[in-house]
Motif scaffolding. Sequence first.
Motif, mmCIF file in Angstrom:
data_model
loop_
_atom_site.group_PDB
_atom_site.id
_atom_site.type_symbol
_atom_site.label_atom_id
_atom_site.label_comp_id
_atom_site.label_asym_id
_atom_site.label_seq_id
_atom_site.Cartn_x
_atom_site.Cartn_y
_atom_site.Cartn_z
ATOM 1 N N ALA A 70 0.852 -1.201 0.000
ATOM 2 C CA ALA A 70 0.000 0.000 0.000
ATOM 3 C C ALA A 70 0.888 1.252 0.000
ATOM 4 C CB ALA A 70 -0.925 -0.005 1.211
ATOM 5 N N HIS A 71 1.999 1.186 0.740
ATOM 6 C CA HIS A 71 2.944 2.307 0.790
ATOM 7 C C HIS A 71 3.601 2.517 -0.583
ATOM 8 C CE1 HIS A 71 6.352 4.815 1.865
ATOM 9 N NE2 HIS A 71 7.185 3.848 1.512
ATOM 10 N N ALA A 72 3.923 1.413 -1.267
ATOM 11 C CA ALA A 72 4.523 1.528 -2.606
ATOM 12 C C ALA A 72 3.551 2.234 -3.559
ATOM 13 C CB ALA A 72 4.875 0.135 -3.141
ATOM 14 N N LEU A 109 8.438 0.560 -7.116
ATOM 15 C CA LEU A 109 9.471 -0.448 -6.836
ATOM 16 C C LEU A 109 10.514 0.005 -5.809
ATOM 17 C CD1 LEU A 109 10.101 -1.662 -10.519
ATOM 18 C CD2 LEU A 109 8.895 -2.918 -8.743
ATOM 19 N N HIS A 110 10.371 1.227 -5.260
ATOM 20 C CA HIS A 110 11.476 1.781 -4.469
ATOM 21 C C HIS A 110 11.806 0.934 -3.237
ATOM 22 C CE1 HIS A 110 8.270 3.369 -1.892
ATOM 23 N NE2 HIS A 110 9.183 3.660 -0.989
ATOM 24 N N ASP A 111 10.788 0.282 -2.652
ATOM 25 C CA ASP A 111 11.048 -0.513 -1.435
ATOM 26 C C ASP A 111 11.093 -2.015 -1.706
ATOM 27 O OD1 ASP A 111 11.552 1.265 0.626
ATOM 28 O OD2 ASP A 111 9.436 1.586 1.088
ATOM 29 N N THR A 112 11.456 -2.385 -2.942
ATOM 30 C CA THR A 112 11.522 -3.810 -3.292
ATOM 31 C C THR A 112 12.331 -4.610 -2.264
ATOM 32 O OG1 THR A 112 11.307 -3.311 -5.624
ATOM 33 C CG2 THR A 112 12.318 -5.420 -5.086
ATOM 34 N N GLN A 147 18.801 4.899 -3.650
ATOM 35 C CA GLN A 147 19.088 6.241 -3.097
ATOM 36 C C GLN A 147 17.926 6.918 -2.374
ATOM 37 O OE1 GLN A 147 20.437 8.582 -6.425
ATOM 38 N NE2 GLN A 147 22.502 7.709 -6.388
ATOM 39 N N HIS A 148 16.759 6.265 -2.249
ATOM 40 C CA HIS A 148 15.610 7.036 -1.755
ATOM 41 C C HIS A 148 15.711 7.399 -0.263
ATOM 42 C CE1 HIS A 148 14.191 2.897 -0.881
ATOM 43 N NE2 HIS A 148 13.471 3.440 0.085
ATOM 44 N N HIS A 149 16.699 6.821 0.457
ATOM 45 C CA HIS A 149 16.908 7.254 1.855
ATOM 46 C C HIS A 149 18.148 8.136 2.006
ATOM 47 C CE1 HIS A 149 13.613 5.137 3.811
ATOM 48 N NE2 HIS A 149 13.885 4.104 3.022
ATOM 49 N N ALA A 169 8.090 11.971 -1.544
ATOM 50 C CA ALA A 169 6.816 11.243 -1.512
ATOM 51 C C ALA A 169 6.892 10.139 -0.468
ATOM 52 C CB ALA A 169 6.527 10.657 -2.889
ATOM 53 N N ASP A 170 8.026 9.438 -0.431
ATOM 54 C CA ASP A 170 8.226 8.307 0.487
ATOM 55 C C ASP A 170 8.086 8.748 1.938
ATOM 56 O OD1 ASP A 170 9.140 5.731 1.362
ATOM 57 O OD2 ASP A 170 11.132 6.606 1.668
ATOM 58 N N ILE A 171 8.759 9.837 2.292
ATOM 59 C CA ILE A 171 8.818 10.198 3.716
ATOM 60 C C ILE A 171 7.455 10.617 4.254
ATOM 61 C CG2 ILE A 171 9.573 12.610 3.366
ATOM 62 C CD1 ILE A 171 10.779 10.300 6.172
ATOM 63 N N ASP A 198 4.505 9.629 3.329
ATOM 64 C CA ASP A 198 3.625 8.472 3.524
ATOM 65 C C ASP A 198 4.169 7.561 4.625
ATOM 66 O OD1 ASP A 198 1.200 6.972 2.442
ATOM 67 O OD2 ASP A 198 2.736 5.404 2.431
ATOM 68 N N ASP A 199 5.489 7.389 4.647
ATOM 69 C CA ASP A 199 6.106 6.471 5.605
ATOM 70 C C ASP A 199 5.867 6.919 7.048
ATOM 71 O OD1 ASP A 199 7.302 4.066 5.707
ATOM 72 O OD2 ASP A 199 9.356 4.805 5.571
ATOM 73 N N ARG A 200 5.819 8.227 7.268
ATOM 74 C CA ARG A 200 5.611 8.742 8.622
ATOM 75 C C ARG A 200 4.218 8.426 9.157
ATOM 76 N NH1 ARG A 200 8.454 12.867 10.765
ATOM 77 N NH2 ARG A 200 6.514 13.816 11.440
HETATM 78 FE FE LIG Z 1 9.363 3.670 1.227
#
Ligand SMILES: [Fe+2]
Length: 447
Positions: free
Chosen positions: A281-283, A314-317, A369-371, A398-400, A402-404
């Motif tokens: 869902a996060h992806a 695919l960033h968190d594959t 590199q997304h982190h 975008a990741d941060i 949603d991840d929070r």
């Molecule tokens: Fe993520």
Amino acid sequence: MPAILIVDDNKPITDLLEMILEEDSEREFSIAKCYSGQEALEIIELQKPDFIISDIKMAPMNGIELLHRVRAIDEKIPFIFMIGFADLILIDEAIKIGANDLIIKPFDGEAILELIERYLPITENEKKKARDDDYCKIDLNKFISGKEIPCSLFIKIREDHYVKLANKGDPIPVDKLLEYKEKKLKFLHVLKDEYCEFVGFNLQILKALEKNNKIDNTKVANFINYTNSILQEKTILKDLDQSDVEEIKAYTDMTLSLLKKRTTLLILLKGLADSSEYAYAHALSTAILSYLIAKEVEWDAEPTLFKVFLSGLLHDTGLKELDKEIITKNPALFNDTEKEEYEGHTTRGMEILNAAGGLPEEVILSAYQHHEDCLGKGYPLGINKQKITPISRLIACADIIDDRLIGTKELSLSHYRSSLEQILRYKKAHYDSKFLRALCTILKVDF
Ligand SMILES: [Fe+2]
Ligand SMILES: [Fe+2]
């Protein structure tokens, strides 16, 4: 030699078609021309042709009536209509009474010969069929905006059946598309192979690898349904403009339909969903937010939008190899071992995507590199802004946000807003301001 009958009350058109057929170097045809439906019936009575190409608008007997009369004599003769854009409203009726296909005027010789090639073998039971799986659908508005998408364009008439509107490389007929839009047509279709070649996503190179990664059709259908049910629940979508929501759903649908041809990647995504419902869902959220940010900063080129969306997906594959407890734990509470294990998902993601093959380099790098962050305080390398790819910097924003929100029940847009406000307050300098600003515009938050 196959006998072809050309029917059109416009003599220059019959002459042009005759010339095209005579110049075909592959096959020889016996050609008969006539200029009215009545004349056509007389010829057919004398000698049945193998193939009929007819205008649809003629007087006194129009093409539809001619087809009715032909079908009463023979149900199987391939019958193709030549049709103007303005007459597309007649498509449904033409197909219903048994037209095999349509060609839009003006047409080129290659398109006519392709149709003959496709339908002449009908008499030999060798009909080549277009297959739904070879096409993907794209929002009509994308073409109306005049954006170049150098693929042949098709309209879907019915299952496994498409009519070509424009050849690859032709200018996009924007005026005509506006007419379609008025007639409530929402999507055009392109060949998956052509689209992927254009956006730099290689479908072809690793056929051998794909063979080892088969997935049955029911599982694929279930996974796509599962994705749609997540999208249905996405509260962020509920608060967006309806046209944005439709575009995002169509884009997700298209991307998954492309992945049906790259089962290795589909299996990776499914693996992510199987390891943790949250991770998948996060992806999806990251892909959606990233796509919206890209549009907001006017990264309008289709290859870029596609890479951004796929990068988000695919960033968190790399997470799929971790325990669910680690994936869903607040990183602030990690012990050293958990921290190391969790942070390894970036390197693992890159390795897995590299091995999957055929992906654009930017997509693989965004998993890696997304982190990273703009101040050089991220992981795995601690590189600074200049060394992080632009797409990775976009995905990071975008990741941060949603991840929070992990663990937040009944997410609403206000949660996303406060997540973004927290980032702006405490970590603004860590993220690329261009993308943070775009997020502020999308979520209506002051920068
Ligand atoms: Fe993520
Ligand atoms: Fe991550």
